[in-house]
Design an enzyme around this catalytic site. Structure first.
Site, PDB file in Angstrom:
ATOM      1  N   GLY A 166       0.783  -1.240   0.000  1.00  0.00           N
ATOM      2  CA  GLY A 166       0.000   0.000   0.000  1.00  0.00           C
ATOM      3  C   GLY A 166       0.808   1.279   0.000  1.00  0.00           C
ATOM      4  O   GLY A 166       0.319   2.321   0.441  1.00  0.00           O
ATOM      5  N   SER A 167       2.035   1.246  -0.531  1.00  0.00           N
ATOM      6  CA  SER A 167       2.810   2.501  -0.540  1.00  0.00           C
ATOM      7  C   SER A 167       2.200   3.515  -1.513  1.00  0.00           C
ATOM      8  O   SER A 167       2.244   4.725  -1.261  1.00  0.00           O
ATOM      9  CB  SER A 167       4.286   2.241  -0.860  1.00  0.00           C
ATOM     10  N   ASN A 168       1.614   3.042  -2.586  1.00  0.00           N
ATOM     11  CA  ASN A 168       0.921   3.974  -3.495  1.00  0.00           C
ATOM     12  C   ASN A 168      -0.322   4.554  -2.825  1.00  0.00           C
ATOM     13  O   ASN A 168      -0.631   5.738  -2.985  1.00  0.00           O
ATOM     14  CB  ASN A 168       0.549   3.272  -4.804  1.00  0.00           C
TER      15      ASN A 168
ATOM     16  N   MET B  84      -3.671  -6.838  -7.082  1.00  0.00           N
ATOM     17  CA  MET B  84      -2.921  -7.855  -7.804  1.00  0.00           C
ATOM     18  C   MET B  84      -3.809  -8.864  -8.531  1.00  0.00           C
ATOM     19  O   MET B  84      -3.359  -9.965  -8.845  1.00  0.00           O
ATOM     20  CB  MET B  84      -1.960  -8.574  -6.842  1.00  0.00           C
ATOM     21  N   ARG B  85      -5.044  -8.486  -8.816  1.00  0.00           N
ATOM     22  CA  ARG B  85      -5.926  -9.379  -9.574  1.00  0.00           C
ATOM     23  C   ARG B  85      -6.470  -8.666 -10.804  1.00  0.00           C
ATOM     24  O   ARG B  85      -6.524  -7.433 -10.834  1.00  0.00           O
ATOM     25  CB  ARG B  85      -7.108  -9.839  -8.713  1.00  0.00           C
TER      26      ARG B  85
ATOM     27  N   ASN C 280      -5.517   2.678 -12.918  1.00  0.00           N
ATOM     28  CA  ASN C 280      -4.562   1.700 -12.381  1.00  0.00           C
ATOM     29  C   ASN C 280      -3.152   2.248 -12.536  1.00  0.00           C
ATOM     30  O   ASN C 280      -2.860   2.974 -13.489  1.00  0.00           O
ATOM     31  CB  ASN C 280      -4.694   0.394 -13.181  1.00  0.00           C
TER      32      ASN C 280
ATOM     33  N   HIS D  34       0.728   0.999 -13.088  1.00  0.00           N
ATOM     34  CA  HIS D  34       1.475  -0.196 -13.510  1.00  0.00           C
ATOM     35  C   HIS D  34       2.962   0.147 -13.584  1.00  0.00           C
ATOM     36  O   HIS D  34       3.326   1.191 -14.150  1.00  0.00           O
ATOM     37  CB  HIS D  34       0.962  -0.661 -14.886  1.00  0.00           C
TER      38      HIS D  34
HETATM   39  C1  GRF Z   1       3.469  -1.198  -7.408  1.00  0.00           C
HETATM   40  O1  GRF Z   1       4.712  -1.304  -8.053  1.00  0.00           O
HETATM   41  C2  GRF Z   1       2.362  -1.149  -8.425  1.00  0.00           C
HETATM   42  O2  GRF Z   1       2.690  -0.476  -9.582  1.00  0.00           O
HETATM   43  C3  GRF Z   1       2.178  -2.604  -8.728  1.00  0.00           C
HETATM   44  O3  GRF Z   1       2.331  -3.262  -7.485  1.00  0.00           O
HETATM   45  C4  GRF Z   1       3.134  -2.454  -6.635  1.00  0.00           C
HETATM   46  C5  GRF Z   1       2.320  -2.169  -5.421  1.00  0.00           C
HETATM   47  O4  GRF Z   1       3.050  -1.465  -4.454  1.00  0.00           O
HETATM   48  N1  GRF Z   1       0.934  -2.853  -9.394  1.00  0.00           N
HETATM   49  P1  GRF Z   1       2.298  -0.808  -3.213  1.00  0.00           P
HETATM   50  O5  GRF Z   1       1.361  -1.857  -2.638  1.00  0.00           O
HETATM   51  O6  GRF Z   1       1.560   0.395  -3.699  1.00  0.00           O
HETATM   52  O7  GRF Z   1       3.386  -0.453  -2.257  1.00  0.00           O
END
Ligand code: GRF
Length: 208
Positions: A20-22, A98-99, A115, A117
């Site tokens: 969940g860093s994003n 991740m799905r 999304n 990516h």
């Molecule tokens: C990120 O690199 C995102 O682009 C990919 O999975 C990773 C998730 O990282 N789809 P986080 O959970 O947001 O830290």
């Protein structure tokens, strides 16, 4: 001024599976008032996702739809779909979900789901995009924020940012370099959406 701000404020919901860093970057950008939005909920398919802790700290409601507690993918998707319909935000943000999102959901939220990516699409779709980039020997990699359509990581592109790939890179070092820009690009794309500045014109996204 305040009235205008209120009019512009959108409701977003984030869907994430892990660290969940994003998601955190989005929380921070909202808190810093860089995005005119409130985050109405975190939805996760993974009861162990660290994203849940981040949501709790930010007082964001969490809806866990544990993929493994459902008898089939179809039943899981129905539960996810009805949770999404109940929330009905202006925008769904897939931030490390991740799905693959099923077609019924994609169609229902057409133009309202984005999304992030970790590759320069259309190269290296799907899982382990950074590793795919290294194996292929590309000299630049990066991240892409795009609208979600029925293809795998193939929807109209909102923003991209590139980084160099070094000879010494492995999957982890490249992922870290890309992640830094993910944390900039995702909030930026959400901001543009919330400011109603994105127009989808076929495959192109025009930023007004
Ligand atoms: C990120 O690199 C995102 O682009 C990919 O999975 C990773 C998730 O990282 N789809 P986080 O959970 O947001 O830290």
């Amino acid at each position: 001024m305040i009235k205008n701000e209120k009019l512009m404020t959108k409701r977003i919901a984030v869907i994430a599976s892990g660290r969940g860093s994003n998601f955190q970057a989005v929380i921070n950008a909202i808190a810093a008032r860089k995005i005119p939005a409130v985050c109405a909920a975190l939805i996760t398919d993974n009861p162990k996702a660290y994203a849940i802790e981040r949501a709790k700290k930010a007082h964001i409601p969490v809806r866990v739809i544990d993929y493994h507690s459902f008898p089939s993918r179809e039943v899981y998707e129905r539960a996810l779909f009805s949770a999404m319909q109940r929330l009905d935000p202006d925008l769904f943000v897939l931030a490390g979900y991740m799905r693959i999102v099923g077609n019924e959901i994609v169609r229902a939220f057409n133009g309202r789901m984005i999304n992030i990516h970790p590759a320069l699409l259309p190269s290296f779709t799907g899982l382990h995009a950074q590793q795919q980039a290294i194996v292929h020997g590309v000299k630049v990699a990066g991240c892409t924020v795009h609208f979600v359509d029925e293809s795998l990581d193939g929807g109209p592109i909102i923003l991209q940012h590139c980084v160099p790939v070094l000879d010494s890179d492995d999957e982890d070092t490249l992922a870290e370099r890309i992640l830094h820009y993910e944390h900039i690009c995702l909030p930026e794309a959400i901001r543009l959406f919330c400011e109603e500045r994105l127009v989808i014109d076929g495959r192109k996204v025009i930023v007004r």
